[in-house]
Design an enzyme around this catalytic site. Sequence first.
Site, mmCIF file in Angstrom:
data_model
loop_
_atom_site.group_PDB
_atom_site.id
_atom_site.type_symbol
_atom_site.label_atom_id
_atom_site.label_comp_id
_atom_site.label_asym_id
_atom_site.label_seq_id
_atom_site.Cartn_x
_atom_site.Cartn_y
_atom_site.Cartn_z
ATOM 1 N N GLN A 154 37.745 40.307 46.904
ATOM 2 C CA GLN A 154 36.309 40.572 46.788
ATOM 3 C C GLN A 154 35.492 39.566 47.593
ATOM 4 O O GLN A 154 35.117 39.842 48.724
ATOM 5 C CB GLN A 154 35.882 40.587 45.323
ATOM 6 C CG GLN A 154 34.512 41.202 45.109
ATOM 7 C CD GLN A 154 34.315 41.707 43.691
ATOM 8 O OE1 GLN A 154 35.247 41.799 42.901
ATOM 9 N NE2 GLN A 154 33.092 42.051 43.356
ATOM 10 N N ASP A 155 35.260 38.375 47.041
ATOM 11 C CA ASP A 155 34.582 37.360 47.856
ATOM 12 C C ASP A 155 35.339 36.042 47.738
ATOM 13 O O ASP A 155 36.189 35.884 46.874
ATOM 14 C CB ASP A 155 33.092 37.222 47.503
ATOM 15 C CG ASP A 155 32.829 36.586 46.153
ATOM 16 O OD1 ASP A 155 33.707 36.690 45.265
ATOM 17 O OD2 ASP A 155 31.759 35.996 45.975
ATOM 18 N N PRO A 156 35.070 35.088 48.628
ATOM 19 C CA PRO A 156 35.875 33.860 48.678
ATOM 20 C C PRO A 156 35.718 33.004 47.419
ATOM 21 O O PRO A 156 34.726 33.102 46.695
ATOM 22 C CB PRO A 156 35.313 33.120 49.898
ATOM 23 C CG PRO A 156 34.591 34.153 50.701
ATOM 24 C CD PRO A 156 34.070 35.139 49.704
ATOM 25 N N ASN B 47 29.792 35.805 44.249
ATOM 26 C CA ASN B 47 29.120 37.038 44.697
ATOM 27 C C ASN B 47 27.733 36.819 45.284
ATOM 28 O O ASN B 47 26.970 37.773 45.455
ATOM 29 C CB ASN B 47 29.025 38.063 43.551
ATOM 30 C CG ASN B 47 30.374 38.628 43.181
ATOM 31 O OD1 ASN B 47 31.150 39.010 44.060
ATOM 32 N ND2 ASN B 47 30.675 38.669 41.910
#
Length: 218
Positions: free
Chosen positions: A59-61, A130
């Site tokens: 999804q995101d880092p 996010n």
Amino acid sequence: MNWSDILAEEKQKPYFKKILEFLANEALVGKTIFPTKANIFNAFKYTRLDNLKVVILGQDPYHNYNQAHGLAFSVQQGVDIPPSLRNIYKELERSITEFKIPEHGCLINWAKQGVFLLNTTLTVEAHKANSHKDIGWEIFTDAVIQKISNNKPNVVFMLWGSHARKKKNLIDTAKHLVLESSHPSPLSVYRGFDGCDHFVKANQYLTSKDLDIIDWRL
């Protein structure tokens, strides 16, 4: 064919230039962004398009210091293994006899073998999960997924959790293998990821297409 062939057009589009402007402005006002600028596109650096065999979507880092380095689920050497990656390791240990859980969470060895570890959002503000989900990265990574599907045959796509599974519509399921399960996070690992056999199924598929398998050991 390489990444620049299929992404040059994307990088000229207004939305992509806006992403770069946003990141530059955030840096100017002193915000810390992960991963570092040099590591944002590491997934493309370590996995050559002509060697790409498996796509694992994140999804995101990771949003804490010294974790994110541009590869989904992976962390830099010397950092604690995050819970989701620990569960990925447990599934590998359960399903692949020779896999032993390593003491690190760096997945560069997979990336070099053709496992494309792509986060759908490529940056994040420090300590704010996010925080960059709406700056345009998903337009870019959706295009990347679609271009892989269109330009490559016989790729294994691993879609874990509802966010990743929404990307299935970008993939031609007639020419690729799509493996779906719950996310490996502690909250959802027992809803399907645990026991999914995705790593075994990926290698069985690659063998059936006369492609080299992935050595999942680290």
